[in-house]
Design a protein around this motif. Structure first.
Motif, PDB file in Angstrom:
ATOM      1  N   SER B 283      53.531  30.075  47.349  1.00  0.00           N
ATOM      2  CA  SER B 283      54.824  30.638  46.974  1.00  0.00           C
ATOM      3  C   SER B 283      54.753  32.123  47.224  1.00  0.00           C
ATOM      4  O   SER B 283      53.667  32.687  47.322  1.00  0.00           O
ATOM      5  CB  SER B 283      55.103  30.393  45.493  1.00  0.00           C
ATOM      6  OG  SER B 283      54.189  31.129  44.710  1.00  0.00           O
ATOM      7  N   LEU B 284      55.886  32.720  47.329  1.00  0.00           N
ATOM      8  CA  LEU B 284      55.910  34.172  47.485  1.00  0.00           C
ATOM      9  C   LEU B 284      56.349  34.791  46.165  1.00  0.00           C
ATOM     10  O   LEU B 284      57.467  34.533  45.700  1.00  0.00           O
ATOM     11  CB  LEU B 284      56.850  34.580  48.620  1.00  0.00           C
ATOM     12  CG  LEU B 284      56.907  36.081  48.855  1.00  0.00           C
ATOM     13  CD1 LEU B 284      55.558  36.622  49.298  1.00  0.00           C
ATOM     14  CD2 LEU B 284      57.973  36.424  49.854  1.00  0.00           C
ATOM     15  N   LEU B 285      55.459  35.559  45.583  1.00  0.00           N
ATOM     16  CA  LEU B 285      55.728  36.257  44.335  1.00  0.00           C
ATOM     17  C   LEU B 285      56.328  35.305  43.308  1.00  0.00           C
ATOM     18  O   LEU B 285      55.850  34.206  43.142  1.00  0.00           O
ATOM     19  CB  LEU B 285      56.599  37.479  44.624  1.00  0.00           C
ATOM     20  CG  LEU B 285      55.866  38.436  45.561  1.00  0.00           C
ATOM     21  CD1 LEU B 285      56.788  39.395  46.233  1.00  0.00           C
ATOM     22  CD2 LEU B 285      54.774  39.171  44.792  1.00  0.00           C
ATOM     23  N   ALA B 286      57.361  35.733  42.605  1.00  0.00           N
ATOM     24  CA  ALA B 286      57.887  34.871  41.549  1.00  0.00           C
ATOM     25  C   ALA B 286      59.031  34.002  42.070  1.00  0.00           C
ATOM     26  O   ALA B 286      59.919  33.613  41.327  1.00  0.00           O
ATOM     27  CB  ALA B 286      58.318  35.717  40.364  1.00  0.00           C
ATOM     28  N   ALA B 430      53.748  27.110  41.238  1.00  0.00           N
ATOM     29  CA  ALA B 430      53.108  28.318  41.779  1.00  0.00           C
ATOM     30  C   ALA B 430      51.700  28.544  41.236  1.00  0.00           C
ATOM     31  O   ALA B 430      51.012  29.454  41.668  1.00  0.00           O
ATOM     32  CB  ALA B 430      53.963  29.574  41.541  1.00  0.00           C
ATOM     33  N   ILE B 431      51.286  27.725  40.297  1.00  0.00           N
ATOM     34  CA  ILE B 431      49.945  27.907  39.744  1.00  0.00           C
ATOM     35  C   ILE B 431      49.037  26.747  40.143  1.00  0.00           C
ATOM     36  O   ILE B 431      47.889  26.941  40.529  1.00  0.00           O
ATOM     37  CB  ILE B 431      50.017  28.093  38.214  1.00  0.00           C
ATOM     38  CG1 ILE B 431      50.668  29.455  37.948  1.00  0.00           C
ATOM     39  CG2 ILE B 431      48.633  28.021  37.584  1.00  0.00           C
ATOM     40  CD1 ILE B 431      50.909  29.783  36.528  1.00  0.00           C
ATOM     41  N   ARG B 455      42.782  30.198  34.874  1.00  0.00           N
ATOM     42  CA  ARG B 455      44.136  30.719  34.988  1.00  0.00           C
ATOM     43  C   ARG B 455      45.182  29.651  34.728  1.00  0.00           C
ATOM     44  O   ARG B 455      46.192  29.895  34.071  1.00  0.00           O
ATOM     45  CB  ARG B 455      44.330  31.370  36.339  1.00  0.00           C
ATOM     46  CG  ARG B 455      43.680  32.747  36.341  1.00  0.00           C
ATOM     47  CD  ARG B 455      43.733  33.380  37.688  1.00  0.00           C
ATOM     48  NE  ARG B 455      42.368  33.524  38.188  1.00  0.00           N
ATOM     49  CZ  ARG B 455      41.936  34.563  38.881  1.00  0.00           C
ATOM     50  NH1 ARG B 455      42.749  35.548  39.174  1.00  0.00           N
ATOM     51  NH2 ARG B 455      40.706  34.636  39.284  1.00  0.00           N
ATOM     52  N   ALA B 456      44.934  28.444  35.247  1.00  0.00           N
ATOM     53  CA  ALA B 456      45.924  27.374  35.064  1.00  0.00           C
ATOM     54  C   ALA B 456      45.973  26.937  33.596  1.00  0.00           C
ATOM     55  O   ALA B 456      47.055  26.781  33.031  1.00  0.00           O
ATOM     56  CB  ALA B 456      45.579  26.189  35.962  1.00  0.00           C
TER      57      ALA B 456
ATOM     58  N   ALA C  24      59.522  42.396  42.478  1.00  0.00           N
ATOM     59  CA  ALA C  24      58.546  41.823  41.547  1.00  0.00           C
ATOM     60  C   ALA C  24      57.604  42.867  40.969  1.00  0.00           C
ATOM     61  O   ALA C  24      57.168  42.748  39.835  1.00  0.00           O
ATOM     62  CB  ALA C  24      57.739  40.732  42.243  1.00  0.00           C
ATOM     63  N   ILE C 139      48.576  39.519  45.914  1.00  0.00           N
ATOM     64  CA  ILE C 139      49.547  40.157  45.022  1.00  0.00           C
ATOM     65  C   ILE C 139      50.322  39.085  44.250  1.00  0.00           C
ATOM     66  O   ILE C 139      50.496  39.177  43.031  1.00  0.00           O
ATOM     67  CB  ILE C 139      50.507  41.071  45.818  1.00  0.00           C
ATOM     68  CG1 ILE C 139      49.709  42.204  46.486  1.00  0.00           C
ATOM     69  CG2 ILE C 139      51.587  41.649  44.902  1.00  0.00           C
ATOM     70  CD1 ILE C 139      50.503  43.039  47.459  1.00  0.00           C
ATOM     71  N   THR C 140      50.743  38.049  44.960  1.00  0.00           N
ATOM     72  CA  THR C 140      51.477  36.963  44.300  1.00  0.00           C
ATOM     73  C   THR C 140      50.627  36.317  43.208  1.00  0.00           C
ATOM     74  O   THR C 140      51.092  36.105  42.089  1.00  0.00           O
ATOM     75  CB  THR C 140      51.889  35.887  45.331  1.00  0.00           C
ATOM     76  OG1 THR C 140      52.701  36.501  46.322  1.00  0.00           O
ATOM     77  CG2 THR C 140      52.670  34.764  44.677  1.00  0.00           C
ATOM     78  N   VAL C 143      50.625  38.373  40.247  1.00  0.00           N
ATOM     79  CA  VAL C 143      51.896  38.386  39.527  1.00  0.00           C
ATOM     80  C   VAL C 143      52.124  37.073  38.771  1.00  0.00           C
ATOM     81  O   VAL C 143      52.483  37.076  37.602  1.00  0.00           O
ATOM     82  CB  VAL C 143      53.076  38.660  40.504  1.00  0.00           C
ATOM     83  CG1 VAL C 143      54.411  38.449  39.808  1.00  0.00           C
ATOM     84  CG2 VAL C 143      52.977  40.070  41.074  1.00  0.00           C
ATOM     85  N   VAL C 144      51.910  35.934  39.439  1.00  0.00           N
ATOM     86  CA  VAL C 144      52.203  34.656  38.774  1.00  0.00           C
ATOM     87  C   VAL C 144      51.043  34.135  37.935  1.00  0.00           C
ATOM     88  O   VAL C 144      51.209  33.229  37.133  1.00  0.00           O
ATOM     89  CB  VAL C 144      52.658  33.547  39.761  1.00  0.00           C
ATOM     90  CG1 VAL C 144      53.851  33.988  40.580  1.00  0.00           C
ATOM     91  CG2 VAL C 144      51.526  33.125  40.686  1.00  0.00           C
ATOM     92  N   GLY C 145      49.849  34.707  38.120  1.00  0.00           N
ATOM     93  CA  GLY C 145      48.715  34.294  37.298  1.00  0.00           C
ATOM     94  C   GLY C 145      47.980  33.096  37.832  1.00  0.00           C
ATOM     95  O   GLY C 145      47.591  32.206  37.080  1.00  0.00           O
ATOM     96  N   ARG C 146      47.794  33.024  39.149  1.00  0.00           N
ATOM     97  CA  ARG C 146      46.971  31.947  39.687  1.00  0.00           C
ATOM     98  C   ARG C 146      45.759  32.551  40.384  1.00  0.00           C
ATOM     99  O   ARG C 146      45.714  33.755  40.643  1.00  0.00           O
ATOM    100  CB  ARG C 146      47.755  31.056  40.653  1.00  0.00           C
ATOM    101  CG  ARG C 146      48.135  31.720  41.988  1.00  0.00           C
ATOM    102  CD  ARG C 146      48.688  30.686  42.980  1.00  0.00           C
ATOM    103  NE  ARG C 146      49.167  31.333  44.193  1.00  0.00           N
ATOM    104  CZ  ARG C 146      50.433  31.293  44.618  1.00  0.00           C
ATOM    105  NH1 ARG C 146      51.350  30.675  43.905  1.00  0.00           N
ATOM    106  NH2 ARG C 146      50.777  31.890  45.751  1.00  0.00           N
ATOM    107  N   LYS C 147      44.798  31.702  40.698  1.00  0.00           N
ATOM    108  CA  LYS C 147      43.630  32.135  41.435  1.00  0.00           C
ATOM    109  C   LYS C 147      44.076  32.356  42.879  1.00  0.00           C
ATOM    110  O   LYS C 147      44.745  31.489  43.445  1.00  0.00           O
ATOM    111  CB  LYS C 147      42.579  31.025  41.350  1.00  0.00           C
ATOM    112  CG  LYS C 147      41.264  31.384  41.972  1.00  0.00           C
ATOM    113  CD  LYS C 147      40.282  30.228  41.760  1.00  0.00           C
ATOM    114  CE  LYS C 147      39.091  30.448  42.652  1.00  0.00           C
ATOM    115  NZ  LYS C 147      38.675  29.264  43.375  1.00  0.00           N
TER     116      LYS C 147
END
Lengths: 148, 652, 247
Positions: B283-286, B430-431, B455-456, C24, C139-140, C143-147
């Protein structure tokens, strides 16, 4: 007393006669929850077995007080330092339940070992087993294996 | 059964055949010369086939060479395989859309165009059949693979010349093309013997200007196949190979080959049967849109065996052994066939020329230990649902358990009720998704206790009631509670290892008539880390249950046991007819099993829960392999004697 | 830090994505894009490019670490010392005398070193230059909190996924792909050239076996020194290998 001694793993290899000789140097000690059984720095004179209850073993850390490192429960022993020459307690033992202990004076026990080498061998063999198990369990405890 | 009638197709008619297939709406994928090798690519006709070309192959070496004749299929297999077409190197699995607290998961569909594979060799058809076992004949169907498989027309080619690295004859996959093709060609002087196996193939032959093959042509075909069989460049003794390899996990050859192996993964990528993949959320950013994608992975990579920082196969020797034992041994347990078809690709395309046939014969000939018996393949009852697509589910309640652990009570979205010991894959857009064991369930809810360490899991542990997440499952084996009926039952848990045992404990406590003597020994890090404290007390108060808790670290206020969980067990009876369920960190389980060994408790009475890196949970991605098992479908709960030959073995 | 600034340009290259990125995250300091002064305060994410090559940089990186929640270092210079670390293999004083008229004006450390040699880093993004998609992924992920989805695997994996024919096997070229961290998308092999190792060694880089193979098919020891001592030549695995073949 012999009934109570039979339940202690340390003495499980002894025959009746040998148990009687141990009984002759044994005494009973009753402590209440929170009572100190032995105190760090004090002279280590007796080895104890838990007949009922539970005792915690703790080391004093300046600024943090007593830090318990393990507990000793029914059938187990504490205070094997008493078998070492001129030993002092390296930790404080405190009852965490109302507890009954069997007390064996270290010097008397060592005398018994001298008089009856076979008794001595059997008890020391179990002492070694206990120390080894305790050491092994301590390694595992140190690994802090539940952290991840 | 009479063999299907064979026809003869003049050499010049091949173009006609390809044109017919194209005319029927198929795109053609076939061999073609591209720079330095013959690869598989989209072609339009005979001109693009490698007419008059061949190859010279040796370990770590491949060169194109002109032939003295204009043979069309006069070459051995190259760097590409049909795997690229049926199981693409990269592919979206799930599209995820987030809209406020709402999440939608939809399966990415393959919608493959009808495709004809031109020039599929015997070993390659065997490889396709092997991948079918992984993707369509297990407990689940990979719908994307299945759709592409349905859409393909297979024009096979019998090999009449063997390559220097070929050993299909040893593997029993060639050189004669086995079942599964539509048409099979054998290239001879002046033309082809053509055999049809399917109606589609037969229909093509009818539309061709092909007469019945003459006996002399059939004899020439068989002679070609025979000469090919006899001139194979490599040979492999496959007798008892699975047991031999697992009996020799500490053979010195593993360390020796690891000095040469680059762990680059090339062998696994060119292998037409290797099926491991990784799954990532892209995914791109949020952004509200996330694509969950898979890409080819390799057991030679570190990530393949890594879970929360622990690498289960750190050394190259571990990884090489994993690949070889999987290919030549575990496959047999997993899919009832060797995973090797003898194509020789892994030998040619190993940058440093490691030859599997040589490595295997070294293990066989250099002082091997006796073979062991491997488990039989499991029989599966297929499930229809797409196992890779989560269902959105609402969080009903969040119960804090400890400072870093919560229990999520989630609405049930699956028709199947989870059993104690099984797990669900919980996912966030996204995670990604992670396996979490079931800690409890009811008619319309399921509970998962999780610790926010990765993290997940951290993101999951921060969910609030009313928010949504994705759930797929349930997966895996369960605690065999019924086997413990009328036997004393001992549950031993360490840390969050209590969570999969909790749902078992709930059932046991509710049925005291069947389970009159249940003991739970539980080791936690500290008093603050003790899970389900009220439940523990409630269970302990029941006449049928006895609960003992110990902690590794304590303050003076803690009046319970202090010490590792093994301390609790040393003081207790460990009855020989008892059943034992154990779950916790592997080091803890190993120590507990030692104690049970000392007590003489049979291994068949003990059950342990194994954790390995899991991505798909459906037996496709290969990452959770544990010797001959997939933890996701054969586990996570294993009987000790079924895994004792690898349990505690470094590198597995 | 010490670099060509090319990795920062990669961020500017993210034309379409830059808008989304701007929404973001709040970019507060970006020398290649804006001359605004460095703000004071603490930062959620700091990207650092370049190696530690001067005493001032050493000071600065310690400060940056202290004020950053996450420190991500980007590019071959920041992760291995970069091409300027070739001086680590030679006499630094001598270089200064040869190159500069007044060497005393130059303040420079003897070695060019990666950021991780001086302060803890949260993520090392490899490449010379870094890959735009990988930068966005880091960066993503932050921001989203993944590895970050950046596998530490060989370039070979990217070649094979793309269907690129192996240049080592089919063309007999020397290629560092098997021992090099993926991320470039197998750029050079896709153009029929062996990998130069711009992304530095991957984990488990068996450089010794690769060199033995190359020597076995006629390459010289000098070829091996040249192959391993290039863009990321000071990365420990490559440095060790090139030193083994020194005369």
């Amino acid at each position: 007393m012999k009934q109570a001694l039979r339940k202690i793993r340390l003495l499980c290899d002894l025959d009746d006669g040998q148990l009687e000789r141990i009984a002759a140097i044994a005494s009973i000690e009753r402590v209440k929850t929170g009572d100190i059984v032995v105190e760090e720095q004090g002279p280590a004179n007796s080895i104890r077995a838990v007949a009922e209850g539970r005792v915690s073993i703790a080391v004093s850390v300046p600024g943090r007080g007593e830090l318990p490192v393990c507990t000793v429960s029914v059938g187990e022993i504490l205070g094997w330092s008493a078998l070492l020459p001129q030993a002092r307690w390296l930790a404080t033992a405190r009852a965490v339940k109302d507890t009954t202990l069997i007390v064996l004076r270290g010097a008397a026990l060592l005398d018994l070992y001298e008089q009856d080498r076979e008794l001595g061998y059997r008890v020391m063999h179990r002492t070694f087993e206990t120390v080894a198990e305790r050491l092994h369990d301590t390694w595992l405890q140190l690994m802090d294996s539940y952290r991840q | 059964m009479t063999p299907p009638p064979a026809h003869w197709l003049e050499r010049d008619e091949l173009g006609h055949l390809l044109a017919l297939i194209r005319g029927d709406g198929y795109r053609l994928i076939g061999p073609t010369v591209d720079g330095a090798a013959i690869i598989y690519d989209e072609i339009e006709g005979v001109d693009e086939l490698p007419v008059g070309w061949t190859d010279e192959q040796a370990p770590g070496r491949y060169r194109l060479r002109r032939r003295d004749d204009d043979a069309i299929f006069g070459f051995a297999v190259g760097p590409h395989s049909w795997k690229q077409r049926l199981f693409p190197a990269r592919e979206p699995l799930v599209q995820i859309r987030r809209d406020g607290d709402d999440i939608r998961f939809s399966a990415a569909r393959a919608d493959p165009p009808p495709t004809a594979f031109i020039g599929v060799r015997a070993c390659e058809l065997a490889a396709i059949e092997l991948q079918d076992r992984v993707f369509v004949r297990g407990p689940f169907v990979d719908h994307r693979y299945a759709a592409r498989r349905e859409a393909c027309l297979i024009i096979a080619v019998n090999c009449v010349e063997a390559g220097e690295l070929c050993f299909c004859a040893s593997m029993g996959t060639g050189p004669r093309v086995g079942p599964g093709y539509d048409l099979c060609l054998t290239e001879l002087d002046g033309g082809f013997v053509v055999e049809a196996e399917t109606e589609a193939g037969a229909a093509l032959v009818q539309r061709l200007d092909a007469r019945a093959a003459a006996d002399a042509e059939l004899t020439a075909r068989d002679a070609g196949l025979d000469s090919c069989r006899q001139t194979m460049g490599r040979e492999l003794d496959t007798e008892g190979l699975p047991g031999l390899l697992f009996g020799n996990l500490d053979h010195p050859r593993w360390t020796e080959v690891a000095e040469r192996c680059l762990a680059c993964g090339n062998c696994t990528q060119v292998c037409p049967t290797c099926f491991c993949f990784d799954v990532k959320d892209v995914s791109l950013l949020a952004n509200a849109e996330t694509a969950r994608e898979r890409s080819w992975d390799s057991c030679f990579g570190q990530d393949h065996s890594t879970i929360h920082g622990a690498v289960f196969r750190p050394a190259i020797a571990d990884r090489y052994r994993q690949w070889l034992t999987h290919k030549f041994a575990s496959w047999t347990s997993q899919f009832d066939a060797s995973g090797c078809v003898g194509c020789g690709r892994c030998i040619a395309w190993c940058p440093v020329g490691i030859d599997v046939t040589e490595e295997l014969s070294a293990i066989r000939s250099q002082d091997p230990k006796p073979a062991i018996e491997l488990p039989r393949p499991q029989v599966w009852w297929p499930r229809e649902d797409d196992p890779l697509v989560p269902a959105p589910a609402r969080v009903l309640e969040v119960q804090p358990e400890t400072p870093d652990t919560v229990t999520l009570v989630i609405e049930r979205t699956t028709a199947v009720r989870e059993e104690p010991g099984q797990f669900n894959m919980l996912s966030l857009p996204a995670i990604g998704d992670v396996p979490i064991s079931v800690s409890g369930s009811g008619e319309d809810f399921v509970e998962h206790t999780l610790r926010g360490v990765g993290r997940a899991t951290k993101a999951l542990s921060e969910l609030r009631p009313g928010q949504r997440l994705g759930v797929r499952g349930p997966f895996g084996s369960r605690w065999p509670i019924e086997l413990a009926k009328d036997h004393p039952l001992t549950l031993i848990a360490g840390g969050v290892g209590l969570t999969p045992l909790r749902s078992a404990m709930q059932q046991l406590a509710a049925n005291p008539d069947d389970y009159p003597a249940v003991r739970l020994f539980y080791g936690a890090r500290s008093a603050a880390d003790i899970l389900y404290d009220t439940e523990l007390l409630a269970w302990d108060s029941l006449p049928s249950c006895d609960v003992s808790v110990t902690v590794d670290q304590a303050s003076r206020r803690w009046l319970g046991n202090i010490g590792f969980v093994t301390r609790l067990l040393r003081r207790k009876e460990l009855p020989l007819d008892g059943r034992y369920f154990i779950c916790g960190p592997e080091v803890m389980m190993r120590q507990v099993l030692f104690l049970l060994d000392e007590a003489g408790v049979p291994k068949s009475h003990r059950f342990v829960s194994i954790e390995r890196n899991m991505k798909c949970a459906a037996g496709f991605c290969g990452r959770c392999q544990y010797g001959p098992y997939f933890v996701c479908k054969d586990g996570p709960i294993f009987r000790h004697d079924h895994i004792d030959f690898i349990f505690g073995q470094p590198g597995f | 830090m010490a670099s060509c600034d090319g990795c920062q340009l990669t961020l500017l290259d993210c034309e379409d994505e830059l808008l989304a990125l701007g929404e973001a995250v709040d970019i507060v300091h970006f020398p290649e894009a804006s001359s605004a002064l460095r703000p004071q305060g603490r930062f959620d994410l700091t990207l650092v490019e370049g190696s530690i090559s001067t005493p001032e940089q050493l000071e600065e990186i310690r400060h940056i670490r202290a004020v950053s929640h996450a420190l991500v270092v980007i590019g071959a210079c920041a992760t291995s010392g970069g091409v300027q670390a070739l001086r680590n293999f030679a006499d630094h004083e001598q270089f200064m005398r040869v190159v500069y008229a007044t060497p005393s004006y130059v303040s420079s450390l003897a070695d060019s070193t990666p950021i991780s040699a001086h302060v803890p880093v949260d993520f090392e993004l490899r490449g010379c230059p870094i890959d735009k998609a990988q930068l966005l992924e880091v960066i993503t992920a932050s921001v989203v909190g993944r590895k970050p989805g950046i596998p530490n695997e060989a370039v070979c994996m990217e070649c094979k996924r793309r269907g690129v024919v192996c240049v080592m096997v089919a063309r007999g070229q020397t290629c560092l792909g098997p021992v090099t961290h993926a991320g470039c998308g197998a750029l050079c092999p896709a153009y029929d050239r062996g990998c130069y190792g711009c992304f530095g060694p991957r984990e488990s880089a068996n450089t010794g076996s690769l060199a033995t193979w190359e020597l076995g098919r006629g390459r010289s020891k000098a070829d091996m020194v040249r192959a391993f001592r290039l863009i990321t030549g000071a990365a420990p695995a490559f440095e060790h290998e090139s030193k083994r073949h020194e005369p």
